[in-house]
Design an enzyme around this catalytic site. Structure first.
Site, PDB file in Angstrom:
ATOM      1  N   LEU A  26       2.259  -2.451 -11.547  1.00  0.00           N
ATOM      2  CA  LEU A  26       3.313  -1.922 -10.685  1.00  0.00           C
ATOM      3  C   LEU A  26       3.083  -0.451 -10.384  1.00  0.00           C
ATOM      4  CD1 LEU A  26       6.237  -3.531 -12.697  1.00  0.00           C
ATOM      5  CD2 LEU A  26       5.503  -4.253 -10.428  1.00  0.00           C
ATOM      6  N   ASP A  27       3.131  -0.104  -9.112  1.00  0.00           N
ATOM      7  CA  ASP A  27       3.155   1.303  -8.714  1.00  0.00           C
ATOM      8  C   ASP A  27       4.556   1.841  -8.994  1.00  0.00           C
ATOM      9  OD1 ASP A  27       2.298   3.720  -7.472  1.00  0.00           O
ATOM     10  OD2 ASP A  27       3.330   3.104  -5.644  1.00  0.00           O
ATOM     11  N   LYS A  28       4.691   3.173  -9.099  1.00  0.00           N
ATOM     12  CA  LYS A  28       6.004   3.759  -9.390  1.00  0.00           C
ATOM     13  C   LYS A  28       6.687   4.233  -8.116  1.00  0.00           C
ATOM     14  CE  LYS A  28       6.561   7.967 -11.053  1.00  0.00           C
ATOM     15  NZ  LYS A  28       7.567   8.554 -10.137  1.00  0.00           N
ATOM     16  N   THR A  29       6.147   5.279  -7.518  1.00  0.00           N
ATOM     17  CA  THR A  29       6.816   5.909  -6.386  1.00  0.00           C
ATOM     18  C   THR A  29       6.816   5.004  -5.164  1.00  0.00           C
ATOM     19  OG1 THR A  29       6.077   8.051  -7.205  1.00  0.00           O
ATOM     20  CG2 THR A  29       6.887   7.976  -4.948  1.00  0.00           C
TER      21      THR A  29
END
Length: 605
Positions: free
Chosen positions: A283-286
């Site tokens: 999962l990417d954050k931003t």
């Protein structure tokens, strides 16, 4: 598939013709009893002209019902096609005129009146309204739009008059891309279907061999020719692998159509299979787990003071004169807190570089500044928590007295909590990989209870992480929305892009979450598992049906008409089972699970 039925009908007609003209069936006074199973001969060859008519009747009736049922699986695709506008009202130097949608060009301004659909993708240049995106993205609530807000072609203008500047036309619009993805997905073949096709290719020659063998066996055993031919014809008819051919495509069409209605677009059957077997997700954050822009995360006011709502209003008012992202976030939050009231005017506004802003609001001196060491105990505790969560704190002073501490950061999307928890319950291991600093990444991971965290990841680092997980035996999906995620999306077993992300990310992905809501990822996994479970049941029935009925036909216990009816019913059962996917429902959205920390964080300015 039609070869078997055609041969069965031809054999029935040929034998009946022989019996009628040469076998005594046409003699005056001849009577032949009707039975659903072969009967003993009275010395006269019987005719089976009723089978030559009845078999095509049953087959065509079954095909007609199949076609009607299968047409329903393409309902989502036809609904998307109906969303496309045929004409559009354009405004330019010549005034307003109505033109065919094919003549609209990028950069032209068109009119969207209340109740009308957006003619194409564009950006609002004048007016404000609520836009219903439910038929395009699955978004249940209308979205407020105003000047500068992007809109999607096919969405319904539910409020005021809008002037929109076209940013994409024709095949470049989001609606066209969605339609193309659904079309390609429904036209593709999953691995199960490819195996079924190979099986059907071998099955037909095997059945023909069996029919000839049965004919030869009965004749060799001394049976009458008509009994041998009846058994052989029944084998040909009952073994038609129609159910086998329908087992997979009907389920795939129903599942991909339902996914499109829910805002989940899969690029093909292989993507559906990838979702089914998924066991790790990076999962990417931003922009993926978080909103991707600055927002007010928490407000802490001094007890006995002016109160949180009033302090937010004053801070938002003084920040109206600021262009800093922090200031814009505070002003936007103040307007959302009390949407019915306009913010008061600010006078004597001064920007203090590196510190904050100051101005007079309603006769009071309001300062929004970076915090110092002289804070009341309540605010000092809030400051410590803000630093732990890697958010940016500011203090609000009224006439020199420190009254509140406001924490600003890139807050988590509301659905992120439920999404990660539901993925975990489905047996999918979540991994956080972000280009952000260690502290914000750890804060987000702690809030979502993600154990494995990789911070300061370059695009190459993310791609390497995917390779490492795959080498460990995981079937890996990557969820991202930016250009920096494209390499990892392309290298994963399954790339999943947020619909609000860049075109590069969407182009590299196998699955697109149209609404930009990560919570729909768990629904996509559940839908894929339901679809492939339905396919397995269909294939089991299709093979099981032949295993039971072919031996019955070989020993002479099935009349050709009864065989045709059984074959048609088996196909209808397969189609009916697949159509249940059209009514598949995602898990109800419940309350957000409790967490030990507040929403987190973005890069400090």
């Amino acid at each position: 598939m039609d070869t078997l039925v055609s041969l069965g009908v031809a054999a029935s007609f040929a034998w009946s013709s022989y019996a009628l003209f040469f076998g005594g069936a046409g003699d005056p006074g001849m009577r032949m009893p009707f039975s659903l199973v072969p009967t003993a001969s009275d010395g006269v060859a019987h005719i089976y002209l009723e089978a030559a008519v009845g078999v095509p009747l049953f087959v065509l009736a079954g095909r007609f019902l199949e076609t009607r049922a299968r047409r329903g699986t393409g309902a989502a695709l036809r609904a998307l096609a109906r969303l496309a506008a045929k004409e559009v009202s354009v405004r330019d130097g010549e005034g307003e005129r109505l033109i065919p949608i094919q003549e609209l060009r990028v950069g032209q301004v068109f009119v969207a009146r209340p109740g009308e659909r957006m003619a194409t993708d564009g950006t609002v240049v004048e007016g404000s309204s609520a836009v219903d995106l439910s038929l395009v993205t699955g978004e249940s609530e209308p979205v407020e739009v105003g000047p500068g807000t992007p809109v999607i072609g096919g969405a319904i203008n539910a409020g005021g008059l809008l002037l929109v500047r076209a940013t994409a036309v024709g095949a470049d619009t989001q609606l066209s891309r969605i339609t193309r993805l659904v079309t390609d997905a429904q036209a593709g073949k999953a691995r199960a279907q490819r195996l079924a096709d190979k099986a059907a290719g071998v099955f037909v020659p095997v059945v023909l061999t069996l029919a000839v063998t049965v004919l030869g066996f009965w004749l060799g055993a001394g049976a009458e020719p008509q009994a041998a031919i009846t058994a052989s014809v029944a084998v040909l008819v009952v073994a038609c692998p129609c159910a086998l051919g329908l087992a997979t495509p009907t389920a795939l069409m129903a599942a991909t159509g339902r996914g499109a209605q829910l805002g989940v677009l899969v690029s093909g059957p292989q993507a559906l299979e990838g979702l089914r077997h998924l066991d790790a997700v990076v999962l990417d954050k931003t922009g993926t787990l978080t909103s991707g822009h600055m927002s007010v995360a928490r407000v802490t006011a001094v007890p006995g003071g002016l109160g949180e709502k009033e302090l937010v209003r004053l801070a938002g008012a003084v920040e109206q004169g600021s262009e800093h992202p922090l200031g814009r976030a505070l002003t936007a939050h103040a307007r959302r807190t009390d949407p019915g009231e306009s913010l008061p005017a600010v006078a004597d506004f001064i920007a203090l570089p590196g510190k904050g802003v100051r101005g007079r609001v309603a006769g009071r001196l309001i300062e929004v500044l970076a915090p110092d060491d002289e804070l009341p105990p309540t605010l000092a505790q809030a400051l410590s928590a803000s630093e732990t969560a890697a958010r940016t704190p500011v203090v609000v002073r009224v006439d020199g007295a420190t009254e509140a501490l406001i924490e600003v950061g890139d807050v988590l999307r509301p659905g992120s909590y439920r999404a990660v928890e539901r993925l975990r319950r489905l047996g999918v291991r979540p991994v956080l990989a972000t280009g952000d600093r260690e502290a914000p990444a750890r804060a987000v991971a702690a809030d979502l209870r993600i154990e494995e965290v990789h911070a300061r990841c370059t695009p190459e680092d993310k791609a390497a992480l995917v390779r490492e997980l795959r080498e460990q035996g995981y079937r890996v999906a990557v969820v991202g929305d930016g250009v920096n995620d494209a390499a990892a999306l392309a290298g994963a077993d399954l790339g999943i892009a947020m619909g609000t992300g860049t075109d590069v990310a969407i182009g590299a992905a196998d699955v697109t979450l149209v609404r930009g809501d990560i919570e729909t990822l768990a629904d996509a996994v559940r839908l894929a598992r339901s679809a492939l479970g339905t396919i397995r049941v269909n294939l089991l029935w299709a093979f099981g049906y032949n295993v039971v009925t072919v031996p019955l036909a070989m020993v002479g216990l099935l009349n050709p008409m009864l065989a045709a009816a059984a074959m048609s019913v088996s196909s209808l059962l397969v189609v009916g089972n697949s159509l249940r996917l059209r009514a598949w429902q995602p898990s109800p959205t419940g309350p957000r699970p409790s967490r030990p920390a507040a929403p987190a964080a973005r890069k400090p300015l």
